[in-house]
Every structure is written in structure tokens, then in C-alpha cells.
Design a protein around this motif. Structure first.
Motif, PDB file in Angstrom:
ATOM      1  N   ASN A 279      -3.456   5.300   2.057  1.00 34.59           N
ATOM      2  CA  ASN A 279      -3.335   4.340   0.956  1.00 34.59           C
ATOM      3  C   ASN A 279      -4.243   3.135   1.162  1.00 34.59           C
ATOM      4  O   ASN A 279      -4.872   2.635   0.213  1.00 34.59           O
ATOM      5  CB  ASN A 279      -1.884   3.879   0.831  1.00 34.59           C
ATOM      6  CG  ASN A 279      -0.963   4.965   0.300  1.00 34.59           C
ATOM      7  OD1 ASN A 279      -1.429   6.006  -0.167  1.00 34.59           O
ATOM      8  ND2 ASN A 279       0.337   4.726   0.378  1.00 34.59           N
ATOM      9  N   GLU A 289      -9.568   1.007 -11.325  1.00 36.35           N
ATOM     10  CA  GLU A 289      -8.296   1.161 -12.018  1.00 36.35           C
ATOM     11  C   GLU A 289      -7.475   2.193 -11.247  1.00 36.35           C
ATOM     12  O   GLU A 289      -8.014   2.944 -10.427  1.00 36.35           O
ATOM     13  CB  GLU A 289      -8.526   1.630 -13.463  1.00 36.35           C
ATOM     14  CG  GLU A 289      -7.493   1.132 -14.444  1.00 36.35           C
ATOM     15  CD  GLU A 289      -8.009   1.127 -15.881  1.00 36.35           C
ATOM     16  OE1 GLU A 289      -7.170   1.114 -16.788  1.00 36.35           O
ATOM     17  OE2 GLU A 289      -9.242   1.121 -16.084  1.00 36.35           O
ATOM     18  N   ALA A 290      -6.166   2.255 -11.517  1.00 35.46           N
ATOM     19  CA  ALA A 290      -5.313   3.198 -10.804  1.00 35.46           C
ATOM     20  C   ALA A 290      -4.115   3.578 -11.657  1.00 35.46           C
ATOM     21  O   ALA A 290      -3.674   2.814 -12.519  1.00 35.46           O
ATOM     22  CB  ALA A 290      -4.845   2.613  -9.471  1.00 35.46           C
ATOM     23  N   VAL A 292      -0.228   5.194 -10.819  1.00 35.94           N
ATOM     24  CA  VAL A 292       0.746   5.583  -9.798  1.00 35.94           C
ATOM     25  C   VAL A 292       2.031   5.989 -10.496  1.00 35.94           C
ATOM     26  O   VAL A 292       2.613   5.210 -11.257  1.00 35.94           O
ATOM     27  CB  VAL A 292       1.026   4.443  -8.800  1.00 35.94           C
ATOM     28  CG1 VAL A 292       2.066   4.895  -7.773  1.00 35.94           C
ATOM     29  CG2 VAL A 292      -0.263   4.017  -8.094  1.00 35.94           C
ATOM     30  N   GLN A 299       4.202   6.553  -2.628  1.00 36.67           N
ATOM     31  CA  GLN A 299       3.730   6.006  -3.905  1.00 36.67           C
ATOM     32  C   GLN A 299       4.120   4.535  -4.055  1.00 36.67           C
ATOM     33  O   GLN A 299       3.329   3.731  -4.562  1.00 36.67           O
ATOM     34  CB  GLN A 299       4.300   6.821  -5.068  1.00 36.67           C
ATOM     35  CG  GLN A 299       3.520   8.091  -5.393  1.00 36.67           C
ATOM     36  CD  GLN A 299       3.726   9.174  -4.355  1.00 36.67           C
ATOM     37  OE1 GLN A 299       4.850   9.413  -3.915  1.00 36.67           O
ATOM     38  NE2 GLN A 299       2.646   9.844  -3.953  1.00 36.67           N
ATOM     39  N   LEU A 303       1.404   1.540  -4.574  1.00 40.58           N
ATOM     40  CA  LEU A 303       1.473   0.585  -5.674  1.00 40.58           C
ATOM     41  C   LEU A 303       1.369  -0.849  -5.153  1.00 40.58           C
ATOM     42  O   LEU A 303       0.627  -1.677  -5.706  1.00 40.58           O
ATOM     43  CB  LEU A 303       2.782   0.782  -6.433  1.00 40.58           C
ATOM     44  CG  LEU A 303       2.977  -0.034  -7.711  1.00 40.58           C
ATOM     45  CD1 LEU A 303       1.904   0.287  -8.739  1.00 40.58           C
ATOM     46  CD2 LEU A 303       4.368   0.212  -8.294  1.00 40.58           C
ATOM     47  N   LEU A 306      -2.287  -1.516  -3.855  1.00 46.31           N
ATOM     48  CA  LEU A 306      -3.253  -1.681  -4.945  1.00 46.31           C
ATOM     49  C   LEU A 306      -3.070  -3.027  -5.647  1.00 46.31           C
ATOM     50  O   LEU A 306      -4.049  -3.682  -6.021  1.00 46.31           O
ATOM     51  CB  LEU A 306      -3.100  -0.535  -5.947  1.00 46.31           C
ATOM     52  CG  LEU A 306      -3.532   0.847  -5.447  1.00 46.31           C
ATOM     53  CD1 LEU A 306      -3.119   1.928  -6.454  1.00 46.31           C
ATOM     54  CD2 LEU A 306      -5.043   0.908  -5.218  1.00 46.31           C
ATOM     55  N   LYS A 307      -1.837  -3.438  -5.821  1.00 47.05           N
ATOM     56  CA  LYS A 307      -1.585  -4.737  -6.467  1.00 47.05           C
ATOM     57  C   LYS A 307      -2.109  -5.885  -5.605  1.00 47.05           C
ATOM     58  O   LYS A 307      -2.686  -6.849  -6.115  1.00 47.05           O
ATOM     59  CB  LYS A 307      -0.093  -4.902  -6.738  1.00 47.05           C
ATOM     60  CG  LYS A 307       0.414  -4.044  -7.894  1.00 47.05           C
ATOM     61  CD  LYS A 307       1.893  -4.309  -8.165  1.00 47.05           C
ATOM     62  CE  LYS A 307       2.361  -3.524  -9.386  1.00 47.05           C
ATOM     63  NZ  LYS A 307       3.794  -3.742  -9.683  1.00 47.05           N
ATOM     64  N   VAL A 311      -6.112  -4.471  -8.000  1.00 56.60           N
ATOM     65  CA  VAL A 311      -6.598  -3.322  -8.768  1.00 56.60           C
ATOM     66  C   VAL A 311      -5.696  -3.146  -9.988  1.00 56.60           C
ATOM     67  O   VAL A 311      -4.463  -3.035  -9.842  1.00 56.60           O
ATOM     68  CB  VAL A 311      -6.563  -2.037  -7.919  1.00 56.60           C
ATOM     69  CG1 VAL A 311      -6.993  -0.837  -8.761  1.00 56.60           C
ATOM     70  CG2 VAL A 311      -7.449  -2.184  -6.695  1.00 56.60           C
ATOM     71  N   THR A 313      -3.381  -1.543 -12.290  1.00 58.40           N
ATOM     72  CA  THR A 313      -2.615  -0.335 -12.001  1.00 58.40           C
ATOM     73  C   THR A 313      -1.602  -0.051 -13.093  1.00 58.40           C
ATOM     74  O   THR A 313      -0.888  -0.950 -13.553  1.00 58.40           O
ATOM     75  CB  THR A 313      -1.885  -0.474 -10.650  1.00 58.40           C
ATOM     76  OG1 THR A 313      -2.837  -0.783  -9.621  1.00 58.40           O
ATOM     77  CG2 THR A 313      -1.179   0.829 -10.287  1.00 58.40           C
ATOM     78  N   HIS A 314      -1.532   1.215 -13.505  1.00 56.61           N
ATOM     79  CA  HIS A 314      -0.563   1.671 -14.492  1.00 56.61           C
ATOM     80  C   HIS A 314       0.531   2.433 -13.749  1.00 56.61           C
ATOM     81  O   HIS A 314       0.255   3.435 -13.082  1.00 56.61           O
ATOM     82  CB  HIS A 314      -1.223   2.591 -15.521  1.00 56.61           C
ATOM     83  CG  HIS A 314      -2.487   2.034 -16.102  1.00 56.61           C
ATOM     84  ND1 HIS A 314      -2.508   1.240 -17.226  1.00 56.61           N
ATOM     85  CD2 HIS A 314      -3.778   2.149 -15.691  1.00 56.61           C
ATOM     86  CE1 HIS A 314      -3.759   0.896 -17.497  1.00 56.61           C
ATOM     87  NE2 HIS A 314      -4.555   1.429 -16.578  1.00 56.61           N
ATOM     88  N   ALA A 315       1.766   1.988 -13.850  1.00 54.72           N
ATOM     89  CA  ALA A 315       2.884   2.614 -13.148  1.00 54.72           C
ATOM     90  C   ALA A 315       3.747   3.394 -14.143  1.00 54.72           C
ATOM     91  O   ALA A 315       4.081   2.887 -15.223  1.00 54.72           O
ATOM     92  CB  ALA A 315       3.719   1.560 -12.435  1.00 54.72           C
TER      93      ALA A 315
END
Length: 333
Positions: A279, A289-290, A292, A299, A303, A306-307, A311, A313-315
Motif C-alpha cells: 500500500n 486518482e484511486a 477503494v 483496504q 484508504l 492514499l488520503k 490522492v 479517492t472514491h470509496a
């Protein structure tokens, strides 16, 4: 007497023939089967021969019929649950054969390059060079045709099942579908040396990860399509699971011609920490972009990582999926 078919779409072989006569081959089949060299040298032969490819329209029709027949034969019987697995195996057989031909083509191309660089102008040498070139071209044409049939069979599989076909392992590269699954170590090495070859993606990176249990592929495809619209030359980095969310993402990439880098955790080197170290490496690649999806603690950690790296990020939560359709398997992949 007109014999009935097992198909729910066509009631007789006469109807099947009529539908076939009205059909036209797609440009992909026309290119793969209709635009080939005059001479060929097939495996097991040293003689150059004038051998045609199958007729494009017949190849496309029969490819679809193979997949449809499996589902039509098993539908509404106690064997129906096996139809999807068998059809997947048929598409995978095309994929396996395409990989074998690709390796043969690569070997022949290297040999051809070595010969072409030799300072030998003899008649025997030139004859051998021409023969090797014909053999290489023949294998390239065989590979392109099998890849075309694989891609079309995969689309037929998707039409029958409502879910995309995805290879269990290996590389999938063709003129119609150009997704490449690349080992993480090779990718990192290629990135460091700045190679710009087909199998060394250089576009903006989009990270994708999720759990092994997921059924709603459409919501993930829709979000990936939105990202690709913003980042048309994106490269997709997944966490390399062969089912669930990562398999959905790999299938999307195959259908959209997006390169895929599958980041497998190095468990032999890092043990239980391998997923978390992977990770950190993903975040270190500076993705643009990401996505998760809810899964395990891996995961959740990704998340957070990445935060912290800022980045976008779409969760996605498991309970945010569309309801599972009756009769569909809950675990995608």
C-alpha cells in the motif's frame, strides 16, 4: 423436416442459416482474417504454401455460436450452473493459445532480427531469411486471428452472463483489446529506467483495490469510465486479487484497452506486513486518482494511506451495491 435447435433465439437451423446470410463480419474480423499474406509456413512444415484463413463472417458467426450453444444447451436444466464455467473456459482456451503463439512470434522475431543484422549476402542466406520472415509473419497472423476470436467470444460471454470475462492470469494484449497485466517488480524497474515500450506503462496512474466478494460490477465500471474520461491515458494499478473487485477492474481495463499493473504483495519477503508495504508503494507512485472498495483491513489501510498522500479517492461500501439479482452468484470472479 426442419430440425429444431437448442437456441431460444432461433427456432430452426433454417432460421440460423438465414441469420448468418444477413450478417456481416466486423472490421476486426475483416482485418484479422481477410488481410493476410499470400504465402504461409505453418508449424510442422518447411514449405511455403498458399493457405487461406477461415472466411471472416463464418469465423465470427461460429465463434458466437460456440458460446451461445453452451448456454442454450444447459439452460433450464440441472446443468445450468455449469454453463458459465464452461463458457469461461472456452474463452480462456483462445486466450491460452494466443499467449502460446505470441511467445513463438517473439522467438521468431528475435531470430529474424539477428539474421537481418548479419553481413551475409549469399543466396542460401537470403533464402533462409525469406523463409524465416514468412514463418514469423504466419505466426503473427495466427496470433491476431486467435486474439480476435478471443475478444469476440469474451463479448458473447458478457452478453450471456451480464458480466465481463477476465483472464485468471497472464497478459492480454491484442489490437482490439490492449490490456497488459504486468508484475509489479518489472513495472517499478521499467519506470525507474524510463523505458517506453508497450509493456511498460507511462501514463497517469489510477489505483484500484477491493475485497474478494463483490457482485455489482456496473457501479465500478461507471466510476472507472468517468475517471478515464478525465484521464484518457490512465494506467490502472490493482492489488492483484483474482476475484471480486480486482477481477472486475481487470475486466473493465480489458474492455477499454487500458493497461493494468497487478501489484502482488511480497509475502515471501515481508510476511504479514506485505500488504501494508504494498500500500505504501502504491501511494509512493503518486497516483492521480484511486478507487477503494470495502474489504479487509488492507483496504482500510490503503484508504488511509492514499488520503494522507492527498490522492483523490472514491470509496465504495459493500452495502452500497445494487441488489443482487436472483440466480446470480454473489461472489464476482
Amino acid at each position: 423436416m426442419t430440425k429444431e435447435t437448442t437456441s431460444r433465439r432461433l427456432t430452426s437451423f433454417a432460421d440460423l442459416g438465414e441469420a448468418y446470410r444477413e450478417a456481416t463480419a466486423t472490421p476486426e474480423f475483416q482485418a484479422a482474417f481477410g488481410d493476410v499474406g499470400a504465402l504461409s509456413i505453418v508449424e510442422g512444415s518447411s514449405e511455403r504454401q498458399e493457405l487461406d484463413m477461415p472466411e471472416p463472417m463464418q469465423a465470427q458467426h461460429d465463434c458466437a455460436a460456440i458460446i451461445a450453444t453452451v448456454f442454450d444447451l444447459f439452460r433450464d436444466t440441472r446443468l445450468e450452473t455449469s454453463a458459465q464455467a464452461i463458457a469461461w473456459g472456452i474463452v480462456n482456451s483462445f486466450h491460452h493459445e494466443a499467449q502460446k503463439l505470441e511467445r513463438q512470434e517473439d522467438d521468431l522475431a528475435r531470430e529474424l532480427g539477428d539474421m537481418a543484422r548479419r553481413p551475409d549476402m549469399s543466396e542460401v542466406f537470403n533464402s533462409e531469411l525469406e523463409e524465416l520472415q514468412t514463418r514469423t509473419q504466419t505466426v503473427a497472423e495466427q496470433r491476431a486471428a486467435i486474439e480476435c476470436m478471443r475478444d469476440y467470444a469474451a463479448e458473447c460471454y458478457r452478453a450471456e452472463t451480464g458480466r465481463p470475462w477476465s483472464a485468471a492470469r497472464g497478459t492480454k494484449v491484442s489490437s482490439a483489446t490492449t490490456a497488459s497485466q504486468i508484475a509489479a517488480a518489472d513495472f517499478l524497474k521499467a519506470r525507474a529506467t524510463a523505458h517506453r515500450e508497450q509493456r511498460n506503462p507511462t501514463g497517469p496512474l489510477v489505483v484500484f483495490s477491493g475485497g474478494p466478494v463483490w457482485h455489482d460490477f456496473q457501479q465500478l465500471w461507471d466510476r472507472l469510465d468517468q475517471i478515464k474520461e478525465r484521464v484518457p491515458h490512465m494506467v490502472l494499478c490493482t492489488t492483484a486479487q483474482r476475484k471480486g473487485c480486482d477481477a472486475i477492474a481487470a475486466a473493465w481495463a480489458a474492455s477499454r484497452g487500458v493497461q493494468v499493473v497487478a501489484f502482488t504483495p511480497e509475502t515471501g519477503r515481508y510476511g504479514n506486513r506485505a500488504g501494508f508495504i504494498r500500500n505504501e508503494k502504491l501511494a509512493g507512485l503518486r497516483p492521480v486518482e484511486a478507487i477503494v472498495c470495502q474489504g479487509s483491513g488492507i483496504q482500510s489501510n490503503l484508504l488511509d494511506v492514499l488520503k494522507k498522500a492527498n490522492v483523490p479517492t472514491h470509496a465504495f461500501r459493500i452495502d452500497g451495491q445494487a441488489p443482487l439479482q436472483e440466480g446470480k452468484r454473489q461472489n464476482w470472479g
